[in-house]
Design an enzyme around this catalytic site. Structure first.
Site, PDB file in Angstrom:
ATOM      1  N   LYS A 215      35.496  34.637  42.357  1.00 40.29           N
ATOM      2  CA  LYS A 215      34.269  34.985  43.282  1.00 40.29           C
ATOM      3  C   LYS A 215      33.296  35.853  42.498  1.00 40.29           C
ATOM      4  O   LYS A 215      32.057  35.793  42.275  1.00 40.29           O
ATOM      5  CB  LYS A 215      34.764  35.899  44.470  1.00 40.29           C
ATOM      6  CG  LYS A 215      33.904  36.263  45.232  1.00 40.29           C
ATOM      7  CD  LYS A 215      34.797  36.718  46.718  1.00 40.29           C
ATOM      8  CE  LYS A 215      33.809  37.443  47.646  1.00 40.29           C
ATOM      9  NZ  LYS A 215      34.665  37.792  48.856  1.00 40.29           N
ATOM     10  N   GLU A 221      41.506  38.887  33.865  1.00 36.69           N
ATOM     11  CA  GLU A 221      42.495  37.550  33.430  1.00 36.69           C
ATOM     12  C   GLU A 221      41.539  36.238  33.448  1.00 36.69           C
ATOM     13  O   GLU A 221      41.935  35.585  32.597  1.00 36.69           O
ATOM     14  CB  GLU A 221      43.546  37.722  34.428  1.00 36.69           C
ATOM     15  CG  GLU A 221      44.490  38.875  34.785  1.00 36.69           C
ATOM     16  CD  GLU A 221      43.926  39.843  35.473  1.00 36.69           C
ATOM     17  OE1 GLU A 221      42.815  40.175  35.741  1.00 36.69           O
ATOM     18  OE2 GLU A 221      44.903  40.578  35.918  1.00 36.69           O
ATOM     19  N   GLY A 277      38.807  36.634  49.182  1.00 36.23           N
ATOM     20  CA  GLY A 277      39.720  35.957  48.067  1.00 36.23           C
ATOM     21  C   GLY A 277      40.994  35.169  48.790  1.00 36.23           C
ATOM     22  O   GLY A 277      41.145  34.057  48.792  1.00 36.23           O
ATOM     23  N   ARG A 278      41.765  35.904  49.698  1.00 35.06           N
ATOM     24  CA  ARG A 278      42.865  35.440  50.088  1.00 35.06           C
ATOM     25  C   ARG A 278      42.785  34.540  51.370  1.00 35.06           C
ATOM     26  O   ARG A 278      43.758  33.800  51.937  1.00 35.06           O
ATOM     27  CB  ARG A 278      44.021  36.540  50.210  1.00 35.06           C
ATOM     28  CG  ARG A 278      43.326  37.503  51.390  1.00 35.06           C
ATOM     29  CD  ARG A 278      44.361  38.779  51.395  1.00 35.06           C
ATOM     30  NE  ARG A 278      43.472  39.911  52.034  1.00 35.06           N
ATOM     31  CZ  ARG A 278      42.898  40.817  51.657  1.00 35.06           C
ATOM     32  NH1 ARG A 278      42.225  40.732  50.209  1.00 35.06           N
ATOM     33  NH2 ARG A 278      42.358  41.641  52.459  1.00 35.06           N
ATOM     34  N   GLU A 363      48.467  41.806  51.026  1.00 34.00           N
ATOM     35  CA  GLU A 363      47.082  42.355  50.679  1.00 34.00           C
ATOM     36  C   GLU A 363      46.126  42.783  51.706  1.00 34.00           C
ATOM     37  O   GLU A 363      45.282  43.604  51.826  1.00 34.00           O
ATOM     38  CB  GLU A 363      46.465  41.478  49.867  1.00 34.00           C
ATOM     39  CG  GLU A 363      45.349  41.775  48.797  1.00 34.00           C
ATOM     40  CD  GLU A 363      44.903  40.962  47.619  1.00 34.00           C
ATOM     41  OE1 GLU A 363      45.492  40.699  46.707  1.00 34.00           O
ATOM     42  OE2 GLU A 363      43.839  40.337  47.888  1.00 34.00           O
ATOM     43  N   HIS A 394      72.182  29.089  49.376  1.00 31.92           N
ATOM     44  CA  HIS A 394      73.158  28.958  48.105  1.00 31.92           C
ATOM     45  C   HIS A 394      72.673  30.467  47.220  1.00 31.92           C
ATOM     46  O   HIS A 394      73.422  30.546  46.195  1.00 31.92           O
ATOM     47  CB  HIS A 394      73.368  27.900  47.311  1.00 31.92           C
ATOM     48  CG  HIS A 394      73.575  26.600  48.331  1.00 31.92           C
ATOM     49  ND1 HIS A 394      74.854  26.504  48.202  1.00 31.92           N
ATOM     50  CD2 HIS A 394      72.795  25.986  48.668  1.00 31.92           C
ATOM     51  CE1 HIS A 394      74.963  25.214  49.150  1.00 31.92           C
ATOM     52  NE2 HIS A 394      73.365  24.879  49.540  1.00 31.92           N
ATOM     53  N   LYS A 514      41.976  46.179  38.521  1.00 32.93           N
ATOM     54  CA  LYS A 514      40.919  45.631  37.932  1.00 32.93           C
ATOM     55  C   LYS A 514      40.292  46.603  36.843  1.00 32.93           C
ATOM     56  O   LYS A 514      39.667  46.447  35.990  1.00 32.93           O
ATOM     57  CB  LYS A 514      39.740  45.066  38.617  1.00 32.93           C
ATOM     58  CG  LYS A 514      40.405  43.715  39.358  1.00 32.93           C
ATOM     59  CD  LYS A 514      39.342  43.086  40.049  1.00 32.93           C
ATOM     60  CE  LYS A 514      39.844  41.761  40.855  1.00 32.93           C
ATOM     61  NZ  LYS A 514      38.728  40.984  41.424  1.00 32.93           N
TER      62      LYS A 514
END
Ligand code: G6Q
Length: 550
Positions: A215, A221, A277-278, A363, A394, A514
């Protein structure tokens, strides 16, 4: 200095009579067992369930009575959940801390819907971007889009992180049966170079298209991985800069940054500051999804999102799936003291669904102040976790059955299978139903001894039960169904945030991450004369430097 927006004071939740009544009511309900609830209310299995959009949403195995539900609904109404929902759909700037509208619902609004931000209808732009994405996706899928050496694209790598990665990565797994054969999507998110290395080591750069999804187009990163990708690609083409236009596309709101990076603005797909973003997998951030499943598949997914939006927007809260899901979640979290929520899809294609929901929920609602800045005095977001059944059975289900912590579970299953390889679907479904049954009703010492188990061993085999769960049984997984499920959780998160009075749409903790690393980067290089961190951090930096010979 920005001027403070006018934010209405929020009535603290714990001063509301509806909240206080629930506190008293919870004392009583905590002593009830699901065995009693089903015995005393035989119709609850049928009636504490909602049927809509090919989903059977069964919340009867939650530790609530009908009175509890009425009281929770009264709380939701008192907190103005409906008014806040309507404000979101109207395009009001409900993300007050960032002075933004919250309009992921506009991303799936059909053509002709009018949703205005600052007086401007945003829906036509949404459809322009969708059309541009469709044209691009079609060219890549048909092979008309050629790489620098004339080869067609075989692998699409989305480079992004957080909201610019988790949704598309989840959707790629979920929608693999609809993906075009011979065209693979991969995802590089971690700044750890192992991620880039492992995802590219077997690829031919001439057949690889990178989508840089960010965005802001400044995230450390993503930009580090994007530059590495550029170098990797250029190296294969003898450094010919013209190749970038053939092997890189961008999804961003930041045109200038995209240009600076060298990507042709014609290959850039935009979105808007009102898409968090999410909440962006259905925006241009989903370009890789569209390339995989095709424009029609993507539009089917959007239609599913929109159907759930409409259900949330128009159904009375009493029969509103996301609203009830949020209310039950709030009840478990606050009144039954459950700190976590396990999301357990019985569908291998939903392998990454819980990871996706971790971001969506934590978030959004992992907040400690109300909208007006007052510190909350109640619990907010639970820890969300989980992985597909039956594998989890399991592993960690032991603790869910017999541990000392109560873990509410969301079981997600589908009636129809996508491949017919024998009786797998029945085996899978039998497992999911058996788990929720055992969790709710357990097994008493008497029942166990009745099976001939010696008295000394019986206590070890007792299942106390009374472990709450919701079962979401869908007819069949499809792009449309995926859209419905994601929107279901989006609006559940919305409902909970609205009651807690928090801003579900900012993320200052993420922003902190960030900036923090940026201070340490030069120090790792050995350039900073003096380390001014705490003793532990200083020692770790010195040890790192020494091992790196700096
Ligand atoms: C999501 C968050 C966060 C964000 C990433 C990537 O709601 O804001 O996860 O999506 O930090 O940000 P960019 O898309 O700007 O690179």
């Amino acid at each position: 200095m920005s001027t403070a927006p006018a934010i209405a004071p929020v009535t603290p939740l714990d001063t509301r009579p509806e909240w206080q009544a629930l506190c008293t009511h919870a004392e009583k309900v905590r002593t009830l067992h699901l065995r009693d609830l089903f015995r005393d209310d035989p119709k609850r299995g049928d009636e504490l369930a909602i049927e809509a959009l090919d989903l059977h949403f069964d919340y009867s195995k939650q530790r609530v009575t009908r009175e509890t539900l009425q009281m929770l609904l009264a709380l939701a109404k008192a907190c103005g959940v409906e008014a806040r929902r309507d404000a979101m759909f109207r395009g009001d700037k409900i993300n007050v801390a960032e002075n933004r509208a919250v309009l992921h619902v506009a991303l799936r609004a059909p053509k002709g819907t009018v949703i205005k931000v600052d007086g401007k209808d945003v829906v036509p732009e949404v459809h322009q971007v969708l059309d541009a994405m469709s044209a691009f996706a079609d060219r890549v899928r048909s092979g008309e889009w050629k790489g620098h050496t004339g080869k067609r694209i075989r692998t699409v790598i989305n480079i992004g992180i957080g909201g610019s990665d988790l949704g598309p990565a989840m959707a790629w797994d979920a929608l693999k049966p609809w993906a075009q054969q011979g065209l693979e999507c991969r995802f590089v998110s971690n700044v750890d170079e192992n991620d880039f290395f492992e995802n590219t080591k077997d690829l031919d750069p001439a057949e690889t298209l990178f989508i840089i999804s960010s965005k802001t187009f400044t995230t450390l990163e993503t930009m580090a991985n994007a530059h590495t990708a550029r170098a990797w690609s250029l190296k294969a083409f003898g450094g010919d800069e013209k190749s970038v236009a053939k092997h890189f596309a961008a999804v961003s709101t930041a045109l200038d940054e995209v240009r600076k990076f060298g990507i042709d603005p014609a290959n850039m797909f935009g979105f808007w500051d009102w898409v968090g973003g999410r909440y962006s997998m259905d925006s241009a951030i989903g370009l890789s999804t569209m390339i995989a499943v095709g424009p029609q598949g993507f539009r089917d997914m959007l239609a599913g999102f929109h159907e759930m939006d409409e259900h949330f927007r128009t159904t009375p809260l009493e029969r509103n799936m996301p609203a009830l899901m949020g209310l039950v979640g709030l009840w478990n979290n606050q009144f039954l003291g459950c700190d976590t929520l396990a999301v357990l899809p019985y569908c291998q294609y939903l392998d990454r669904f819980s990871a996706y929901l971790q971001q969506l929920e934590m978030e959004s609602n992992g907040k400690h102040v109300q909208l007006d800045g007052q510190h909350v005095r109640w619990q907010t977001c639970p820890v969300v976790w989980g992985q597909p059944g039956t594998n989890g059975q399991h592993a960690f289900y032991q603790m869910i059955h017999q541990g000392t912590k109560i873990v509410p579970c969301d079981f997600i299953a589908f009636a129809e299978s996508l491949h017919n390889l024998g009786d797998h679907q029945d085996l899978l479904t039998a497992n999911v139903l058996a788990q929720s049954e055992a969790l709710a009703f357990g097994k008493t010492q008497k029942e166990i001894e009745g099976e001939g188990v010696p008295a000394w061993l019986a206590p070890h085999k007792v299942m106390e039960g009374n472990r709450p769960s919701t079962t979401i049984l869908g007819r069949k997984l499809s792009p449309r169904m995926l859209g419905r499920l994601v929107a279901l959780y989006e609006h559940k998160v919305f409902t909970m945030g609205a009651i807690w009075g928090v801003n579900s749409f900012d993320q200052w903790g993420v922003e902190l991450g960030k900036v923090l690393a940026k201070r340490i980067i030069p120090e790792l290089g050995g350039k900073a004369a003096e380390l001014k961190h705490d003793g532990s951090t200083n020692a770790l930096i010195r040890r790192y430097r020494a091992w790196r010979g700096r």
